[in-house]
Write a protein that holds these residues in place. Sequence first.
Motif, PDB file in Angstrom:
ATOM      1  N   THR A  77       1.073  -1.078  -0.129  1.00  0.00           N
ATOM      2  CA  THR A  77       0.119   0.091  -0.119  1.00  0.00           C
ATOM      3  C   THR A  77       0.939   1.016   0.059  1.00  0.00           C
ATOM      4  O   THR A  77       1.986   1.080   0.331  1.00  0.00           O
ATOM      5  CB  THR A  77      -0.865  -0.111   1.344  1.00  0.00           C
ATOM      6  OG1 THR A  77      -0.125  -0.069   2.551  1.00  0.00           O
ATOM      7  CG2 THR A  77      -2.018  -1.178   1.049  1.00  0.00           C
ATOM      8  N   THR A  78       0.472   2.314  -0.703  1.00  0.00           N
ATOM      9  CA  THR A  78       0.918   3.440  -0.487  1.00  0.00           C
ATOM     10  C   THR A  78       0.419   4.590   0.114  1.00  0.00           C
ATOM     11  O   THR A  78      -0.687   5.090   0.038  1.00  0.00           O
ATOM     12  CB  THR A  78       1.025   4.041  -2.037  1.00  0.00           C
ATOM     13  OG1 THR A  78       1.584   2.640  -2.762  1.00  0.00           O
ATOM     14  CG2 THR A  78       2.026   4.902  -2.402  1.00  0.00           C
ATOM     15  N   ILE A  79       1.348   5.436   0.443  1.00  0.00           N
ATOM     16  CA  ILE A  79       0.796   6.942   1.039  1.00  0.00           C
ATOM     17  C   ILE A  79       1.855   7.725   0.655  1.00  0.00           C
ATOM     18  O   ILE A  79       3.059   7.501   0.811  1.00  0.00           O
ATOM     19  CB  ILE A  79       0.477   7.060   2.456  1.00  0.00           C
ATOM     20  CG1 ILE A  79       1.501   6.126   3.557  1.00  0.00           C
ATOM     21  CG2 ILE A  79      -0.919   6.424   2.875  1.00  0.00           C
ATOM     22  CD1 ILE A  79       1.322   6.462   5.006  1.00  0.00           C
ATOM     23  N   ARG A  80       1.471   9.081   0.607  1.00  0.00           N
ATOM     24  CA  ARG A  80       2.179  10.145   0.222  1.00  0.00           C
ATOM     25  C   ARG A  80       2.330  11.097   1.224  1.00  0.00           C
ATOM     26  O   ARG A  80       1.154  11.863   1.811  1.00  0.00           O
ATOM     27  CB  ARG A  80       2.017  10.914  -0.980  1.00  0.00           C
ATOM     28  CG  ARG A  80       2.131   9.968  -2.132  1.00  0.00           C
ATOM     29  CD  ARG A  80       2.132  10.633  -3.267  1.00  0.00           C
ATOM     30  NE  ARG A  80       2.626   9.711  -4.547  1.00  0.00           N
ATOM     31  CZ  ARG A  80       1.996   8.879  -5.196  1.00  0.00           C
ATOM     32  NH1 ARG A  80       0.546   8.673  -5.042  1.00  0.00           N
ATOM     33  NH2 ARG A  80       2.506   8.273  -6.188  1.00  0.00           N
ATOM     34  N   VAL A  81       3.677  11.695   1.793  1.00  0.00           N
ATOM     35  CA  VAL A  81       3.504  12.732   2.523  1.00  0.00           C
ATOM     36  C   VAL A  81       4.887  13.527   2.256  1.00  0.00           C
ATOM     37  O   VAL A  81       5.682  13.159   1.823  1.00  0.00           O
ATOM     38  CB  VAL A  81       3.567  12.238   4.058  1.00  0.00           C
ATOM     39  CG1 VAL A  81       4.955  11.478   4.325  1.00  0.00           C
ATOM     40  CG2 VAL A  81       3.192  12.935   5.000  1.00  0.00           C
ATOM     41  N   THR A  82       4.621  14.941   2.794  1.00  0.00           N
ATOM     42  CA  THR A  82       5.880  15.758   2.559  1.00  0.00           C
ATOM     43  C   THR A  82       6.195  16.239   4.229  1.00  0.00           C
ATOM     44  O   THR A  82       5.414  17.468   4.557  1.00  0.00           O
ATOM     45  CB  THR A  82       5.712  16.794   1.594  1.00  0.00           C
ATOM     46  OG1 THR A  82       5.042  16.206   0.596  1.00  0.00           O
ATOM     47  CG2 THR A  82       6.929  17.578   1.445  1.00  0.00           C
ATOM     48  N   PRO A  83       7.002  15.923   4.945  1.00  0.00           N
ATOM     49  CA  PRO A  83       7.261  16.504   6.223  1.00  0.00           C
ATOM     50  C   PRO A  83       7.688  17.878   6.172  1.00  0.00           C
ATOM     51  O   PRO A  83       8.572  17.967   5.049  1.00  0.00           O
ATOM     52  CB  PRO A  83       8.404  15.428   6.990  1.00  0.00           C
ATOM     53  CG  PRO A  83       8.454  14.219   6.010  1.00  0.00           C
ATOM     54  CD  PRO A  83       7.908  14.695   4.627  1.00  0.00           C
ATOM     55  N   ASP A  84       7.380  18.638   6.803  1.00  0.00           N
ATOM     56  CA  ASP A  84       7.533  20.145   6.590  1.00  0.00           C
ATOM     57  C   ASP A  84       8.340  20.771   7.874  1.00  0.00           C
ATOM     58  O   ASP A  84       8.284  21.924   8.095  1.00  0.00           O
ATOM     59  CB  ASP A  84       6.621  20.896   5.803  1.00  0.00           C
ATOM     60  CG  ASP A  84       5.437  20.980   6.769  1.00  0.00           C
ATOM     61  OD1 ASP A  84       5.273  20.511   8.029  1.00  0.00           O
ATOM     62  OD2 ASP A  84       4.374  21.817   6.142  1.00  0.00           O
ATOM     63  N   LYS A  85       8.482  20.065   9.109  1.00  0.00           N
ATOM     64  CA  LYS A  85       8.909  20.392  10.105  1.00  0.00           C
ATOM     65  C   LYS A  85       9.951  19.412  10.779  1.00  0.00           C
ATOM     66  O   LYS A  85       9.542  18.203  10.996  1.00  0.00           O
ATOM     67  CB  LYS A  85       7.748  20.702  11.160  1.00  0.00           C
ATOM     68  CG  LYS A  85       7.979  21.768  12.394  1.00  0.00           C
ATOM     69  CD  LYS A  85       7.024  21.733  13.205  1.00  0.00           C
ATOM     70  CE  LYS A  85       6.175  22.964  13.286  1.00  0.00           C
ATOM     71  NZ  LYS A  85       4.951  22.966  14.160  1.00  0.00           N
ATOM     72  N   PRO A  86      11.096  19.955  11.093  1.00  0.00           N
ATOM     73  CA  PRO A  86      12.054  18.807  11.494  1.00  0.00           C
ATOM     74  C   PRO A  86      11.748  18.638  13.127  1.00  0.00           C
ATOM     75  O   PRO A  86      11.051  19.460  13.522  1.00  0.00           O
ATOM     76  CB  PRO A  86      13.620  19.723  11.623  1.00  0.00           C
ATOM     77  CG  PRO A  86      13.174  20.823  10.744  1.00  0.00           C
ATOM     78  CD  PRO A  86      11.892  21.141  10.674  1.00  0.00           C
ATOM     79  N   GLY A  87      11.986  17.671  13.593  1.00  0.00           N
ATOM     80  CA  GLY A  87      11.656  16.973  14.958  1.00  0.00           C
ATOM     81  C   GLY A  87      11.438  15.422  14.984  1.00  0.00           C
ATOM     82  O   GLY A  87      11.679  14.740  14.087  1.00  0.00           O
ATOM     83  N   ARG A  88      11.130  15.147  16.179  1.00  0.00           N
ATOM     84  CA  ARG A  88      10.863  13.752  16.415  1.00  0.00           C
ATOM     85  C   ARG A  88       9.432  13.452  16.978  1.00  0.00           C
ATOM     86  O   ARG A  88       9.022  13.998  17.773  1.00  0.00           O
ATOM     87  CB  ARG A  88      12.021  13.498  17.730  1.00  0.00           C
ATOM     88  CG  ARG A  88      12.132  11.845  18.065  1.00  0.00           C
ATOM     89  CD  ARG A  88      13.342  11.850  19.076  1.00  0.00           C
ATOM     90  NE  ARG A  88      13.556  10.498  19.446  1.00  0.00           N
ATOM     91  CZ  ARG A  88      12.960   9.796  20.582  1.00  0.00           C
ATOM     92  NH1 ARG A  88      12.305  10.897  21.283  1.00  0.00           N
ATOM     93  NH2 ARG A  88      13.201   8.856  20.972  1.00  0.00           N
ATOM     94  N   TYR A  89       9.085  12.554  16.089  1.00  0.00           N
ATOM     95  CA  TYR A  89       7.363  12.114  16.098  1.00  0.00           C
ATOM     96  C   TYR A  89       7.250  10.658  16.109  1.00  0.00           C
ATOM     97  O   TYR A  89       8.319   9.799  15.962  1.00  0.00           O
ATOM     98  CB  TYR A  89       6.704  12.570  14.963  1.00  0.00           C
ATOM     99  CG  TYR A  89       7.026  13.944  14.530  1.00  0.00           C
ATOM    100  CD1 TYR A  89       6.670  14.941  15.345  1.00  0.00           C
ATOM    101  CD2 TYR A  89       7.817  14.540  13.203  1.00  0.00           C
ATOM    102  CE1 TYR A  89       7.239  16.384  15.133  1.00  0.00           C
ATOM    103  CE2 TYR A  89       8.189  15.560  12.897  1.00  0.00           C
ATOM    104  CZ  TYR A  89       7.768  16.688  13.713  1.00  0.00           C
ATOM    105  OH  TYR A  89       8.058  17.760  13.493  1.00  0.00           O
ATOM    106  N   GLU A  90       6.190  10.325  16.844  1.00  0.00           N
ATOM    107  CA  GLU A  90       5.904   8.870  16.964  1.00  0.00           C
ATOM    108  C   GLU A  90       5.422   8.111  15.787  1.00  0.00           C
ATOM    109  O   GLU A  90       4.651   8.584  14.835  1.00  0.00           O
ATOM    110  CB  GLU A  90       5.008   8.599  18.070  1.00  0.00           C
ATOM    111  CG  GLU A  90       5.568   7.653  19.275  1.00  0.00           C
ATOM    112  CD  GLU A  90       4.559   7.271  20.414  1.00  0.00           C
ATOM    113  OE1 GLU A  90       4.875   6.626  21.324  1.00  0.00           O
ATOM    114  OE2 GLU A  90       3.609   8.313  20.432  1.00  0.00           O
ATOM    115  N   VAL A  91       6.032   6.904  15.585  1.00  0.00           N
ATOM    116  CA  VAL A  91       5.462   5.978  14.660  1.00  0.00           C
ATOM    117  C   VAL A  91       4.793   4.818  15.392  1.00  0.00           C
ATOM    118  O   VAL A  91       5.082   4.313  16.206  1.00  0.00           O
ATOM    119  CB  VAL A  91       6.708   5.220  13.672  1.00  0.00           C
ATOM    120  CG1 VAL A  91       5.849   4.230  12.899  1.00  0.00           C
ATOM    121  CG2 VAL A  91       7.343   5.974  12.898  1.00  0.00           C
TER     122      VAL A  91
END
Lengths: 638, 360
Positions: B209-223
Amino acid sequence: MTLTQRLLAPGWYRAFLGMALGFGLGMGIVVAVRALYGWDPVLDWDAIITVGALIAAPLGYLIGIGCFDYWFRWASGAPTVPEDHSGHGAYSWRDYFRVNTDHKVIGIQYICTTFFFFIAGGLMAMLMRAELAQPGTQFVDPNTFNGLFSVHASLMIFLFIIPVFAGIANYVIPLMIGAPDMAFPRLNALSYWMLPAAGVMMLASYFAEGGAFATGWTAYAPLSTETPLGQQFFTLGVQFAGASSIATALNFLVTIITMRAPGLTFWRMPLLVWANFTTSLLVVIATPFIAGSQFFVLLDRTIGTHFFSPAAGGDVLMYQHVFWFYSHPAVYIMMLPGFGIISEVISTHARKPVFGYRMMAFSLVAIVILGFTVWAHHMFVSGMQSWIRVPMMITTMLIAVPTGIKIFSWLATLWRGVIHLRTPMLFALGFLTMFTLGGISGIMLAVVPFDIHVSDTYFIVAHIHYVLFGGSVFTIFAGIYHWFPKMTGRMYDESLGRLHFWLSFIFFNLTFGPMHFVGIDGMPRRVADYAEQYATWNVIISISAFIFGASFLIFLYNMIASWRHGPAAEGNPWRAHSIEWQVSSPPPVFNFDEIPTVVGGPYEYGVPGAVHAVFKEKEPAAVPTPAGGGGAPPPTEP
Amino acid sequence: MTERDRVQSSEAKGPPETDPRIEGEKHPVARMIGIGLLASLVGIAITLWIDWFPENAAGSAGKIDTLYDVLLICSVPVFVLVMTIAIYSVVRFRAKPGDMGDGPPIHGNTRLEIIWVTIPFIMVTALAIYGWITLDDLEAKQKNEMVVKVTGQQFTWTFEYPSEKVASPELVLPVDRPIEFRVQTKDVIHSFWVPQFRLKSDAVPGLTTTIRVTPDKPGRYEVVCAELCGIGHSTMRQFVRVLPQSEFDSWVSKEREAAGGGAGGGGGEQAAAPDGEALFTSNGCVNCHTLKAAGATAEVGPDLGKLEDVEAKFLRTSIVDPNADVTKGYEPDIMPQDFGTKLSKEEIDALVKYLLESQE
């Protein structure tokens, strides 16, 4: 009676004997097959439990308790009496513990049994909230936790909400349409007696090796095809609950179509009858799909088919499509009967005709049809063909239209009524507002981009409890309080009823309201442990949940104490118009000395002199019965 | 005038004027609309003020947040409408003690019924169109996409960057670069979700499956794994680091080096022995076991740093056939039983060696 006689007569002794024989037979089959194939070990307990304890023993119990006696006798050519009423009606409490063909007894059996499972499921919820009060592991390990929410949901859906509605309808519908009983009283009894088997199976899964089934009530493959034995207790428990549901629905359909009193046209039927008619259509069409999905899982697990193993050409998403093709209509199976109850309660306790009666009936039919076209909205992130999402979003949102008709019509019924704020009415109002909230979050979830973010989070948990508790369970409470005088012949305690309402209404909101916040904020559902940042909300939710759970004890005390010592109820304490209130409380064993004739609509409050049904004085028979028997010709209806 | 006539004439005149309970009020409906509007405005203000979402770290997130605001603005008045009518009716039309009367026999009103079919229909149609447009925006193919292969397994995620020829147990992304995630699974269904990106996709056996995303803020986030995947589901949480492009590039080259030149060099020496600690992390051991040396603190399975008098043979058996000897207090069938096939002999040796060295 000697022990031998007891073991041969229908009843509990023979039921336990039947279970033992069934288990022995199942075990024999497994051992024989494995021995013939030369498989080692011959005594494979997983297989023996599946065939012996989960299939053959429940069938043995059903035969033993006496569900099939009449049919077996008839099929074998032994003499039978079609009008055999020996198993009809309750004259002592013992009669509730045997196979009974009286729809009123069966209704009570259903309601008491389902409330037992409601309590069991509720206690599991309490244990889950205790575990979730703090991050980390305190009371139960993750495997047990996964089992708790799986069994909780399965009991609440398959052993409480769906069958308790069948129980209420069982009691009320034949009375409401002026019928002496359901169309198939013996099938009705069989439907009931299958239920405890399903419930006991699901509870017993805790004792299986590896713990209770722990894949959620959705049992998604291939997780469900790989987990330990407990899963099979769900797979097969659902079959018994589903068969019970289908048989009851058929019974309702035939009863409602063929056994209405003279003059009771479809457009004069109370909306509860309409609601159960439409629900039954949903049940008979949709339920075979969940039965199928669970059989696929069972076969993948036990005999090595490959429905859900992609390596061998199986298709994992097929499970979800088949499962939701039942389980989405199932949410309407759990809601439409409640809609019917609310129409009765609001109209009766606000003393006004139901506003827009025909549109109310049409909207039920519209929900049934639309309900079959939206299942894949549970699968927006599942990886299915992406184009399906948009049509499913549109159909899902369109369901808001018929549902809106119902909400607005109930409000218009309240408008300018003479509102008696008794407990059933309070619960109806609680339903109206909470179900609106659940409907609104449902519309939000239908919008694909938002759903992508919140699916499988606590937002879903909040939504489902707003529609199934704030919606369905509130209607169940409304219905139980409303018909309590009819069923028991006694009045419940009004102030305890109000206390029960206010406590459950307030703490329901404090329990499930905050789940919207933590869900959007990123807390996934079905987790035994969670990130530190959700700790504050979770402890608030848990404390509210405990008080919410405790409020049920007030209901329980009220019901038990009032049933035993409450003041006697009149036949028609609410001055309602529908037929069930025109007979004594509780009604006579055969409901009516004479079948009533319906002469008008069921909700003609405020119309001077209006009646729904009349009981004619016994007239001398117009057509004299021939002395030689053969019966009178069927009366012709105008 | 008989009672029936009175009732009928009252219906003909239209309800509000003749009801003594609302006679004092000139325009009860207008007043309710006023109260409703006010309450709706207050409600909308409150719901918009609430900080619903986690941090916004991608272009997609902004669109979904705006969509939710629109949904709130449409929803609040509907709820307020229901509440206002219900509360007003209960207050105004509640039966006086001993009142045995009935309400007026109003059976319906075609105009009203047409209105409350039409308005919701228009509202949901408009919202559905808006939702559709947003969905297309979110999923539109971007220029210069970097593919990241995401693989779920019980109970961990691993990531692969085909264009950079790097694989890693940690998700690291460059900021402002469109990413195409290709999500797969080795066992059951998982769901790949970064709440700060607002996007989620199931990892389905047999599918990508495919998703597209453009992260625009440096940082540490949860997966987060959002789909129930078994006993360790709640521990299947990792982190994504979004870095400026330059830092991302140096991370990539460091990862390549750590991989032992296997991707780039191909020198005379044999590839370096597998790294036990990396295996311990990338195969998900950390998500169920405690091991101080690896910084793992999960409690699904036994603490692997405190095995008394442990031998290599026992460890090897426990990895390959976890049901052979289950530690007291733990259930069988919980640990995956396919490490014997998933890991090479060298990898198992490295893992065993690492565990022996890590005893406290």
